[in-house]
Design a protein around this motif. Structure first.
Motif, short mmCIF file in Angstrom:
data_model
loop_
_atom_site.label_atom_id
_atom_site.label_comp_id
_atom_site.label_asym_id
_atom_site.label_seq_id
_atom_site.Cartn_x
_atom_site.Cartn_y
_atom_site.Cartn_z
N VAL A 152 -5.42 11.40 1.44
CA VAL A 152 -5.41 12.38 2.68
C VAL A 152 -5.35 12.07 3.51
N SER A 153 -4.48 11.47 4.35
CA SER A 153 -4.85 10.82 6.22
C SER A 153 -5.99 11.61 6.32
N LEU A 176 -8.18 18.27 10.85
CA LEU A 176 -7.21 19.30 10.97
C LEU A 176 -7.29 20.23 9.83
N LEU A 177 -7.55 20.16 9.40
CA LEU A 177 -8.00 21.05 8.43
C LEU A 177 -9.55 21.76 7.88
N ASP A 194 -6.59 11.92 9.73
CA ASP A 194 -5.84 13.08 10.49
C ASP A 194 -5.86 14.95 10.49
N ILE A 195 -5.48 14.54 8.35
CA ILE A 195 -5.01 15.59 8.04
C ILE A 195 -6.61 16.20 7.56
N LYS A 196 -7.29 16.13 7.14
CA LYS A 196 -8.71 15.46 7.35
C LYS A 196 -9.61 16.79 8.40
N SER A 242 -9.37 23.70 11.42
CA SER A 242 -8.63 25.40 11.24
C SER A 242 -9.64 25.83 9.93
#
Length: 252
Positions: A210-211, A217-218, A213-215, A221
């Motif tokens: 998992v990138s 963002l999650l 950026d996604i980590k 959030s």
């Protein structure tokens, strides 16, 4: 904050949050969550980040309070204070509240009865963000009630007073005390759910596929969503309790 059909109605303060007026407290909570992350990494920026986070959280609290007062058919005129007045209001509320947090932390440390007395310093932060102990969650519920009473004191002629809020809490303890205990109970019951999602986020961070950026963002959030839910539930319960105290006073 009396009922709309009652003979007496309480005029509440007015605070303008345009252009955020229509989307509620979310922008302020985004600022608070972001600044908490910045403060977590430490350095010279940590203290200013904490200050900004607390101001943003207070403004989010006021927005949610306004919405809940109107929803409960109370009378409010939130929309008159300018930026300078908002900053003055934040200072008038936060300075005495943090004085209370420091005093409570000192007492808890001196008593030797509290396992993590530092939790008392997080009493205001814990209104929207999870505490690590149940006594911390109970303390945050009590602090939230005092902040609500102080926020509702804001008008053109007087500034918020912690001592007046404590006195009002005592006068309306028949409803506000059960309300604060319910807030604490909801926070305690909510903790396992939030912890479960926290473990999911941790597993995502451990996943090399998992990138970053996604980590990020999650994670952001996750914090923001749970902070929003906690804040709305807290204010909703306390506003309802305060409204009922006014109604019972009128009935008497």
């Amino acid at each position: 904050m009396a009922d709309s059909h009652s003979p007496a109605r309480i005029a509440l303060p007015s605070v303008s949050y345009s252009p955020y007026r229509q989307i509620g407290a979310l922008p302020w909570l985004m600022v608070a969550a972001t600044m908490r992350v910045v403060a977590f990494f430490g350095g010279f920026i940590a203290l200013p980040a904490i200050v900004i986070a607390n101001i943003a959280l207070l403004l989010a609290f006021v927005v949610v309070t306004w919405r809940m007062v109107e929803f409960s058919h109370g009378r409010t005129s939130l929309g008159a204070l300018g930026v300078s007045q908002q900053i003055k209001m934040a200072r008038s509320v936060l300075l005495p509240i943090f004085g209370l947090l420091i005093a409570a932390s000192v007492v808890a440390t001196s008593s030797g009865l509290i396992e993590q007395p530092s939790e008392f310093m997080l009493g205001f932060d814990g209104i929207a963000f999870d505490q690590t102990t149940n006594h911390g969650r109970l303390w945050s519920a009590f602090v939230a009630a005092l902040v609500l009473l102080m926020v509702l004191q804001v008008d053109e002629t007087s500034k918020p007073s912690l001592f007046r809020a404590i006195r009002q809490f005592g006068e309306r303890a028949g409803w506000l005390l059960p309300g604060a205990l319910l807030v604490a109970a909801v926070s305690i019951l909510f903790h396992p759910v939030q912890s479960w999602f926290r473990l999911l986020i941790r597993d995502v961070w451990l996943d090399q596929g998992v990138s970053t950026d996604i980590k990020v963002l999650l994670s952001f959030s996750y914090v923001l969503i749970f902070a929003t839910i906690r804040l709305w539930l807290t204010v909703a319960i306390l506003v309802f309790a305060l409204r009922q105290s006014y109604r019972s006073q009128i009935d008497d």
